[in-house]
Design a protein around this motif. Structure first.
Motif, short mmCIF file in Angstrom:
data_model
loop_
_atom_site.label_atom_id
_atom_site.label_comp_id
_atom_site.label_asym_id
_atom_site.label_seq_id
_atom_site.Cartn_x
_atom_site.Cartn_y
_atom_site.Cartn_z
N ASN A 1 37.47 38.62 35.01
CA ASN A 1 36.15 38.02 35.22
C ASN A 1 36.21 36.91 36.24
N GLU A 2 37.16 36.00 36.05
CA GLU A 2 37.28 34.88 36.98
C GLU A 2 37.58 35.38 38.38
N GLU A 3 38.51 36.34 38.44
CA GLU A 3 38.93 36.82 39.75
C GLU A 3 37.77 37.50 40.46
N ASN A 4 36.98 38.27 39.69
CA ASN A 4 35.84 38.97 40.27
C ASN A 4 34.81 38.01 40.82
N LEU A 5 34.46 37.02 40.03
CA LEU A 5 33.43 36.07 40.49
C LEU A 5 33.94 35.33 41.72
N ALA A 6 35.21 34.92 41.68
CA ALA A 6 35.77 34.20 42.82
C ALA A 6 35.74 35.08 44.06
N ARG A 7 36.15 36.34 43.92
CA ARG A 7 36.21 37.22 45.08
C ARG A 7 34.80 37.56 45.57
N GLY A 8 33.85 37.68 44.64
CA GLY A 8 32.47 37.93 45.04
C GLY A 8 31.93 36.80 45.89
N ILE A 9 32.18 35.57 45.46
CA ILE A 9 31.71 34.41 46.22
C ILE A 9 32.42 34.35 47.57
N GLU A 10 33.73 34.60 47.55
CA GLU A 10 34.49 34.57 48.81
C GLU A 10 33.95 35.60 49.79
N GLU A 11 33.54 36.77 49.26
CA GLU A 11 33.05 37.80 50.17
C GLU A 11 31.73 37.37 50.80
N ILE A 12 30.86 36.74 50.02
CA ILE A 12 29.58 36.30 50.58
C ILE A 12 29.81 35.18 51.59
N GLU A 13 30.68 34.25 51.20
CA GLU A 13 30.93 33.09 52.07
C GLU A 13 31.80 33.41 53.26
N GLY A 14 32.64 34.44 53.12
CA GLY A 14 33.65 34.71 54.13
C GLY A 14 34.78 33.71 54.11
N ARG A 15 35.08 33.20 52.93
CA ARG A 15 36.15 32.20 52.83
C ARG A 15 37.51 32.88 52.72
N GLU A 16 38.46 32.38 53.46
CA GLU A 16 39.81 32.95 53.43
C GLU A 16 40.56 32.45 52.21
N VAL A 17 41.43 33.29 51.68
CA VAL A 17 42.28 32.88 50.56
C VAL A 17 43.71 32.83 51.04
N PRO A 18 44.44 31.74 50.77
CA PRO A 18 45.84 31.67 51.20
C PRO A 18 46.67 32.79 50.57
N GLU A 19 47.69 33.23 51.31
CA GLU A 19 48.51 34.36 50.88
C GLU A 19 49.16 34.10 49.52
N ARG A 20 49.67 32.89 49.35
CA ARG A 20 50.36 32.58 48.09
C ARG A 20 49.41 32.68 46.90
N ALA A 21 48.17 32.23 47.13
CA ALA A 21 47.18 32.31 46.04
C ALA A 21 46.93 33.75 45.64
N LYS A 22 46.93 34.66 46.63
CA LYS A 22 46.71 36.07 46.30
C LYS A 22 47.84 36.60 45.42
N TYR A 23 49.06 36.20 45.76
CA TYR A 23 50.20 36.64 44.94
C TYR A 23 50.08 36.08 43.53
N ILE A 24 49.71 34.79 43.43
CA ILE A 24 49.61 34.20 42.09
C ILE A 24 48.51 34.90 41.29
N ARG A 25 47.39 35.21 41.96
CA ARG A 25 46.31 35.91 41.27
C ARG A 25 46.79 37.26 40.75
N THR A 26 47.52 37.99 41.58
CA THR A 26 48.02 39.30 41.15
C THR A 26 48.92 39.15 39.93
N MET A 27 49.76 38.12 39.96
CA MET A 27 50.65 37.90 38.83
C MET A 27 49.85 37.60 37.56
N VAL A 28 48.83 36.74 37.70
CA VAL A 28 48.01 36.40 36.53
C VAL A 28 47.30 37.64 35.99
N LEU A 29 46.77 38.46 36.91
CA LEU A 29 46.05 39.66 36.46
C LEU A 29 46.98 40.62 35.73
N GLU A 30 48.19 40.78 36.25
CA GLU A 30 49.10 41.72 35.60
C GLU A 30 49.59 41.17 34.26
#
Lengths: 371, 189
Positions: free
Chosen positions: A77-106
């Motif tokens: 849920n958190e990841e979806n809302l965050a990514r939805g907002i990022e897509e509308i805003e066009g905000r970049e996410v740092p590479e390390r944060a993406k890895y941490i998110r993947t780890m949290v999701l798994e």
């Protein structure tokens, strides 16, 4: 002659509290003898109006709300809302944060599967398993507590990245838990997946029509349990899933057993994915800051984002009108289809004892049906 | 035609050839928006389903645009073959929102339509059984409409906990119960 002998229909109300689900939901069954003739689901015991609530909250205040939509698995849920907002805003996410998110999701997928193993075996009458899996799930939850401060609801992923970096030596502690869980899987195999009682109860029970599965909106492990290889992580890769080495797991059979085997193999795969993430995780910042949260206006627009949660496709439709608050956030939980329209189809001809067993194998989760 | 969005461009062409009135825009890779008029929507989505392989009805949303006096119903469809998500948007008059049901095409649409009927008050023609979904015996304005005032409803329906009337400081009530004074919690700088 008694009523049952005359094949008269009796109404049986199953629920709102029963072992098949994580939450409250009632099913009205019309039964003759032990066989369900038809059933009707009644939801509404857990409606908390989160979508309405979010219309009156600042964007930042939505993050503590969305994680409460699904109790056993809050992170998609958190990841979806965050990514939805990022897509509308066009905000970049740092590479390390993406890895941490993947780890949290798994990790959250593994925690959910452990809870599901407990529920699935509990509804088959194997009561040792819930004690073990809920205990083992606590090791993952302890990791979450250290990382995020929260055990069940984390509020860790937010727009632009994650809240804070990994603590010192965290990766080592994650690996230790993974090693433990991998070793533990052999015990689970003996106790549940190769158990004669479970095989007898699960094989050939709760069959989903394979040809209709896509059309009926079946997603996640139930769909892959029909031998159809669809996974959001492969179909529409998000975060860093396209950089990792893994395969979509399928199992033929479309019954409870094949769904269980899909989950069991995915559990093993999640361990390998988290290990890869830890190996490949780059250094760098974990958060790309946005404006002051109190004056944070998301530009007008809409976005649909999806995640592969432990129960299937989890989707968020986020609409912004350019103001401080969201216009509409609509949540698509996999159980919305599995728990209502699919279940009503499957109930026909089922045994009463199998109802909660099959609900568990579909991953019915009322909190996300009602939001 | 750009090669970057080859599949999306192809789909756009097919849609435009079949339905002239559809306004198709490509948002990004794998996302197509279609604005459509409400009259022949079931025909349009069944075309998407049967001919362009949009088999998976992801969900149906309803957005309330109060200032335009319109509801926007969004049909989310996903094609497993093309890996494209299409959003079909239909605007309805807010005063008398009526829409045709697509529950003949997808069984699960029945649930979504029941929810939109209950939460936004949109009527669906040809729906097999429009009964309550989440709310029970609801007689107020449909709650997901933007002119539904949550706070007014709460004030009208529920009682405040004792000790909180007239914006009274709850700490005073507690202090009175325990026969002590309210501690001074002012932040020192």
């Amino acid at each position: 002659m008694s009523e049952i002998m005359q094949e008269k229909e009796t109404t049986l109300y199953l629920g709102p509290q029963h072992p098949g689900i994580t939450g409250n939901m009632m099913i009205e069954l019309k039964v003759t003898g032990d066989t369900v003739q038809r059933g009707r689901t009644h939801v509404g015991y857990l409606h908390r109006g989160f979508e309405k609530l979010m219309e009156e909250r600042l964007w930042m205040q939505c993050f503590p709300i969305v994680c409460r939509i699904c109790v056993p698995e809050p992170d998609p849920n958190e990841e979806n809302l965050a990514r939805g907002i990022e897509e509308i805003e066009g905000r970049e996410v740092p590479e390390r944060a993406k890895y941490i998110r993947t780890m949290v999701l798994e990790l959250s997928r593994m925690a959910t599967y452990l809870l599901w193993m407990g529920g699935q075996s509990g509804s088959a009458g194997l009561y040792t398993m819930p004690q073990w899996t809920v205990g083992d799930r606590d090791y993952i939850i302890d990791l979450f507590e250290e990382l995020t401060g929260g055990r069940v609801y984390h509020m860790y992923i937010w727009a632009g990245g994650v809240r804070r970096d990994l603590p010192d030596g965290f990766a080592g502690r994650v690996r230790k838990v993974l090693d433990y869980l991998e070793e533990r899987l052999t015990d689970y195999d003996r106790l549940l997946f190769e158990n004669a009682v479970f095989l007898k109860r699960a094989q050939g029970v709760g069959i989903i029509d394979k040809n209709k599965a896509e059309e009926w909106g079946v997603v996640g492990p139930p769909l892959r349990g029909c031998g159809i290889a669809h996974d959001v992580r492969k179909d529409e890769p998000y975060e860093v899933y396209d950089k990792l080495d893994w395969e979509v797991i399928t199992h033929e059979g479309s019954d409870v057993y094949s769904r269980a085997m899909v989950r069991r193999k995915e559990f093993e795969q999640s361990i390998s994915i988290v290990r890869q993430v830890l190996d490949k995780m780059p250094e760098g910042p974990v958060y790309n800051p946005g404006p002051n949260p109190l004056k944070w206006k998301v530009p007008a627009g809409d976005a649909y984002v999806r995640t592969e949660s432990a129960r299937g496709e989890f989707g968020y439709y986020v609409v912004s009108d350019g103001s401080l608050k969201p216009r509409r956030v609509h949540v698509r939980g996999p159980a919305y289809v599995h728990g209502v329209s699919l279940l009503e189809k499957m109930l026909k001809g089922m045994n009463i004892a199998d109802v909660s067993f099959i609900m568990n194998s579909l991953g019915t989760c009322p909190p996300e049906i009602e939001r | 035609m750009s090669t970057q969005f080859a599949i999306e461009e192809e789909l756009k062409q097919s849609i435009n050839n079949a339905f002239r009135s559809a306004k198709v825009t490509i948002k990004r890779q794998g996302r197509i928006n279609v604005e459509f008029r409400s009259g022949i929507l079931p025909a349009f989505v069944s075309y998407l389903k049967e001919y362009l392989d949009f088999k998976h009805l992801v969900m149906m949303s309803c957005v309330d645009w109060l200032e335009d006096n319109e509801f926007e119903i969004v049909y989310h469809l996903w094609s497993y073959d093309h890996k494209v998500h299409i959003m079909v948007k239909v605007r309805l008059d807010r005063e008398k929102p009526v829409m045709q049901s697509i529950s003949k095409l997808w069984d699960q649409a029945e649930t979504y339509e029941r929810e939109i009927h209950e939460m936004n008050g949109v009527e669906f023609e040809g729906h097999p059984g429009m009964r309550d979904f989440i709310l029970e015996d609801w007689e107020d304005l449909p709650p997901m409409r933007r002119d539904f005032k949550t706070r007014e409803f709460v004030d009208k329906t529920y009682e405040w906990r004792t000790g909180r009337e007239d914006k009274q400081d709850v700490r005073e009530t507690i202090a009175k119960q325990y026969d002590t004074e309210v501690p001074d919690f002012k932040n020192s700088k």
